[in-house]
Motif scaffolding. Sequence first.
Motif, PDB file in Angstrom:
ATOM      1  N   MET A  11      49.421 -36.429 -31.350  1.00  0.00           N
ATOM      2  CA  MET A  11      49.467 -34.985 -31.908  1.00  0.00           C
ATOM      3  C   MET A  11      48.051 -34.371 -31.563  1.00  0.00           C
ATOM      4  O   MET A  11      47.790 -33.285 -31.044  1.00  0.00           O
ATOM      5  CB  MET A  11      49.725 -34.784 -33.139  1.00  0.00           C
ATOM      6  N   SER A  12      46.990 -35.175 -31.884  1.00  0.00           N
ATOM      7  CA  SER A  12      45.763 -34.737 -31.876  1.00  0.00           C
ATOM      8  C   SER A  12      45.220 -34.685 -30.275  1.00  0.00           C
ATOM      9  O   SER A  12      44.650 -33.922 -29.737  1.00  0.00           O
ATOM     10  CB  SER A  12      44.810 -35.589 -32.729  1.00  0.00           C
ATOM     11  N   ASP A  13      45.725 -35.874 -29.420  1.00  0.00           N
ATOM     12  CA  ASP A  13      45.648 -35.835 -27.933  1.00  0.00           C
ATOM     13  C   ASP A  13      46.012 -34.437 -27.386  1.00  0.00           C
ATOM     14  O   ASP A  13      45.596 -33.881 -26.585  1.00  0.00           O
ATOM     15  CB  ASP A  13      46.265 -37.013 -27.298  1.00  0.00           C
ATOM     16  N   ARG A  14      47.464 -34.197 -27.802  1.00  0.00           N
ATOM     17  CA  ARG A  14      48.027 -33.024 -27.257  1.00  0.00           C
ATOM     18  C   ARG A  14      47.309 -31.722 -27.517  1.00  0.00           C
ATOM     19  O   ARG A  14      46.936 -30.960 -26.532  1.00  0.00           O
ATOM     20  CB  ARG A  14      49.594 -32.927 -28.275  1.00  0.00           C
ATOM     21  N   THR A  15      46.652 -31.723 -28.567  1.00  0.00           N
ATOM     22  CA  THR A  15      45.937 -30.412 -29.108  1.00  0.00           C
ATOM     23  C   THR A  15      44.777 -30.375 -27.995  1.00  0.00           C
ATOM     24  O   THR A  15      44.460 -29.423 -27.595  1.00  0.00           O
ATOM     25  CB  THR A  15      45.358 -30.505 -30.470  1.00  0.00           C
ATOM     26  N   LYS A  16      44.099 -31.540 -27.773  1.00  0.00           N
ATOM     27  CA  LYS A  16      42.802 -31.910 -26.845  1.00  0.00           C
ATOM     28  C   LYS A  16      43.118 -31.222 -25.560  1.00  0.00           C
ATOM     29  O   LYS A  16      42.530 -30.506 -24.757  1.00  0.00           O
ATOM     30  CB  LYS A  16      42.299 -33.221 -26.959  1.00  0.00           C
ATOM     31  N   TYR A  17      44.155 -31.955 -24.991  1.00  0.00           N
ATOM     32  CA  TYR A  17      44.655 -31.737 -23.706  1.00  0.00           C
ATOM     33  C   TYR A  17      44.872 -30.117 -23.475  1.00  0.00           C
ATOM     34  O   TYR A  17      44.763 -29.497 -22.335  1.00  0.00           O
ATOM     35  CB  TYR A  17      45.893 -32.405 -23.288  1.00  0.00           C
ATOM     36  N   ARG A  18      45.565 -29.508 -24.321  1.00  0.00           N
ATOM     37  CA  ARG A  18      46.109 -28.147 -24.289  1.00  0.00           C
ATOM     38  C   ARG A  18      44.845 -27.237 -24.311  1.00  0.00           C
ATOM     39  O   ARG A  18      44.981 -26.185 -23.727  1.00  0.00           O
ATOM     40  CB  ARG A  18      47.069 -27.830 -25.428  1.00  0.00           C
ATOM     41  N   THR A  19      43.728 -27.588 -24.988  1.00  0.00           N
ATOM     42  CA  THR A  19      42.579 -26.608 -24.957  1.00  0.00           C
ATOM     43  C   THR A  19      41.860 -26.790 -23.661  1.00  0.00           C
ATOM     44  O   THR A  19      41.210 -26.056 -23.303  1.00  0.00           O
ATOM     45  CB  THR A  19      41.394 -27.046 -26.284  1.00  0.00           C
ATOM     46  N   GLU A  20      42.077 -28.114 -23.145  1.00  0.00           N
ATOM     47  CA  GLU A  20      41.432 -28.303 -21.776  1.00  0.00           C
ATOM     48  C   GLU A  20      42.362 -27.625 -20.686  1.00  0.00           C
ATOM     49  O   GLU A  20      42.005 -27.923 -19.517  1.00  0.00           O
ATOM     50  CB  GLU A  20      41.147 -29.711 -21.493  1.00  0.00           C
ATOM     51  N   ARG A  52      54.024 -35.155 -24.854  1.00  0.00           N
ATOM     52  CA  ARG A  52      55.215 -34.665 -25.284  1.00  0.00           C
ATOM     53  C   ARG A  52      56.378 -35.753 -25.022  1.00  0.00           C
ATOM     54  O   ARG A  52      57.047 -35.857 -25.978  1.00  0.00           O
ATOM     55  CB  ARG A  52      55.598 -33.219 -24.754  1.00  0.00           C
ATOM     56  N   ASP A  53      56.349 -36.045 -23.759  1.00  0.00           N
ATOM     57  CA  ASP A  53      57.496 -36.977 -23.366  1.00  0.00           C
ATOM     58  C   ASP A  53      57.202 -38.366 -24.176  1.00  0.00           C
ATOM     59  O   ASP A  53      58.307 -38.902 -24.552  1.00  0.00           O
ATOM     60  CB  ASP A  53      57.304 -37.293 -21.870  1.00  0.00           C
ATOM     61  N   ARG A  54      56.223 -38.823 -24.428  1.00  0.00           N
ATOM     62  CA  ARG A  54      55.757 -39.999 -25.273  1.00  0.00           C
ATOM     63  C   ARG A  54      56.368 -39.836 -26.872  1.00  0.00           C
ATOM     64  O   ARG A  54      57.092 -40.487 -27.332  1.00  0.00           O
ATOM     65  CB  ARG A  54      54.530 -40.393 -25.045  1.00  0.00           C
ATOM     66  N   LEU A  55      56.097 -38.520 -27.221  1.00  0.00           N
ATOM     67  CA  LEU A  55      56.429 -38.193 -28.579  1.00  0.00           C
ATOM     68  C   LEU A  55      57.986 -38.389 -28.726  1.00  0.00           C
ATOM     69  O   LEU A  55      58.713 -38.778 -29.603  1.00  0.00           O
ATOM     70  CB  LEU A  55      56.138 -36.907 -28.976  1.00  0.00           C
ATOM     71  N   ALA A  56      58.690 -37.685 -27.528  1.00  0.00           N
ATOM     72  CA  ALA A  56      60.021 -37.686 -27.711  1.00  0.00           C
ATOM     73  C   ALA A  56      60.687 -39.117 -27.635  1.00  0.00           C
ATOM     74  O   ALA A  56      61.575 -39.414 -28.388  1.00  0.00           O
ATOM     75  CB  ALA A  56      60.664 -36.867 -26.603  1.00  0.00           C
ATOM     76  N   GLU A  57      59.980 -40.276 -27.013  1.00  0.00           N
ATOM     77  CA  GLU A  57      60.514 -41.374 -26.837  1.00  0.00           C
ATOM     78  C   GLU A  57      60.464 -42.099 -28.265  1.00  0.00           C
ATOM     79  O   GLU A  57      61.294 -42.880 -28.442  1.00  0.00           O
ATOM     80  CB  GLU A  57      59.413 -42.336 -25.955  1.00  0.00           C
ATOM     81  N   LEU A  58      59.355 -41.646 -28.969  1.00  0.00           N
ATOM     82  CA  LEU A  58      59.236 -41.928 -30.437  1.00  0.00           C
ATOM     83  C   LEU A  58      60.222 -41.306 -31.251  1.00  0.00           C
ATOM     84  O   LEU A  58      60.056 -41.712 -32.500  1.00  0.00           O
ATOM     85  CB  LEU A  58      57.681 -41.951 -30.813  1.00  0.00           C
ATOM     86  N   GLY A  59      60.815 -40.357 -30.826  1.00  0.00           N
ATOM     87  CA  GLY A  59      61.845 -39.752 -31.695  1.00  0.00           C
ATOM     88  C   GLY A  59      61.274 -38.640 -32.691  1.00  0.00           C
ATOM     89  O   GLY A  59      61.864 -38.026 -33.458  1.00  0.00           O
TER      90      GLY A  59
END
Length: 475
Positions: free
Chosen positions: A431-440, A450-457
């Motif tokens: 979740m914190s990686d996602r925030t970083k990537y989205r700001t960049e 997001r896909d990895r999160l979905a794999e983890l449910g």
Amino acid sequence: MNKPTLTLHNTRTNQTEEFHPRDPKKVGVYTCGPTVYAYPHIGNMRAYIFADTLRRVLEFMKFPVQHVMNITDVGHLTDDADDGQDKLEVGAKKEGLTVWQVAEKYTKFFFEETASLNIKKPHVVCKATDYIAEQISMVEALEKNGFTYVTSDGVYFDTAKFPRYADFARLDVKGLEAGSRIEMGEKRNKTDFALWKFSQPEDKRAMEWDAPWGRGFPGWHIECSAMASHFLGKQFDIHTGGVDHIPIHHTNEIAQSECATGCSPFANVWMHSEFLILDDGAKKMSKSLGNIITVRELAQEGIPPLAFRYLCLTTHYRKQLQFSKEGLKAALRAYERLNHLREKLTESAKPVAASGFQKRAQEYAEKLLQAMATDLNTAQVLANLWLMLDDENVSDGEKLTLIDQHNEILGLSGESQWTAAEIPAEVTQLMSDRTKYRTEKNWAMADKVRDRLAELGYEVADSPNGPVAQKIVLK
Ligand code: AMP
Ligand code: ZN
């Protein structure tokens, strides 16, 4: 076991009265539902936990409940009376969505939150926009009975023609008349309210319908009158809402329902829950003040939704609930201790059927029902529960059964979802990686996360104070 008499506080008579259903085969309960233009907050949830507690008590006492709740997806204006803009239309413009998408988004969010709190879905959930014809018919009946007049901006109810108008909320109409706060426009009396509003060309409304008086949309109050009588009849048993509904919304519902049908009272018992107040200066939590917290945000901070429900139950529904971190932590500790004790008891004992209870356990079962039946005294129920758990004259097996009975009636059974402790470290990191990537603006990497999160449910869900990870629930 002696079945106690149910007593409920009735705003209409300002008394706590014995409850006797109109028809023993069907107890009609109507609850004013959410206006779905923004995130519902924990204050709103307190109102629905109260309505759910009422339903559970009625069901526990074997009343055959028919519970109806509306969804306000049109007509609720920004000032609760007849000025301002439609909250849904404002929400749509702000979010760049259609009004229908806004309604769908927040309705979905609302039911996810209520489910996490063990709030049973009402038997009927009705959207105002699906019952426009019924609302128009009711305005026609009012017109026929001589209670309406038309202005350049809508059809209004003439409150001077309903002498009992002020009785329900014990309103000081003279004081209102003298004060200057209410915008009169073309209204004949300050308390008059809109039944049908005309679309104004500059508004460019997405939601509007044809009616005998002109194209437009219903006033906020008429939806509840029309849908309650459609599903429960011209007169029914219990109507619930928050205390803020007493002076305007429910006063107007009563006026228009009783004048349209000629039957009084519209609902026998009117029950109102008090507000959840923030401890920073006794401010009400509200969508329009923007100081809101949602249940799933609490869960992110380690407070399971059912611990919040527990907190609500510690205060009587007719008292304000001062919301504080300390209070919440105390409720969490008690909720966890209860679960822990139950867990320990299951290791050593088997539940004893209520029919096999010894005298002391029997007394606790009666106390549970007695306290609930006394205007939903949940605080007393919790106090009795802890006394029972400390009582050596109650066997472990009886304790197990009694805990389950208490949990069932209080809506505390089962596992809480969304608990932060359950969220794996990898998900929090993602979740914190996602925030970083989205700001960049690194959308490719954000999508991978997001896909990895979905794999983890897990999926990313919106919340008023930023995105949160949420377990994917298969429907
Ligand atoms: P709304 O979606 O604004 O129409 O409100 C839904 C329900 O929440 C109504 O029954 C309100 O009375 C209730 N409500 C709104 N704010 C609070 C609050 N801070 N505490 C308790 N109930 C509230
Ligand atoms: Zn209502």
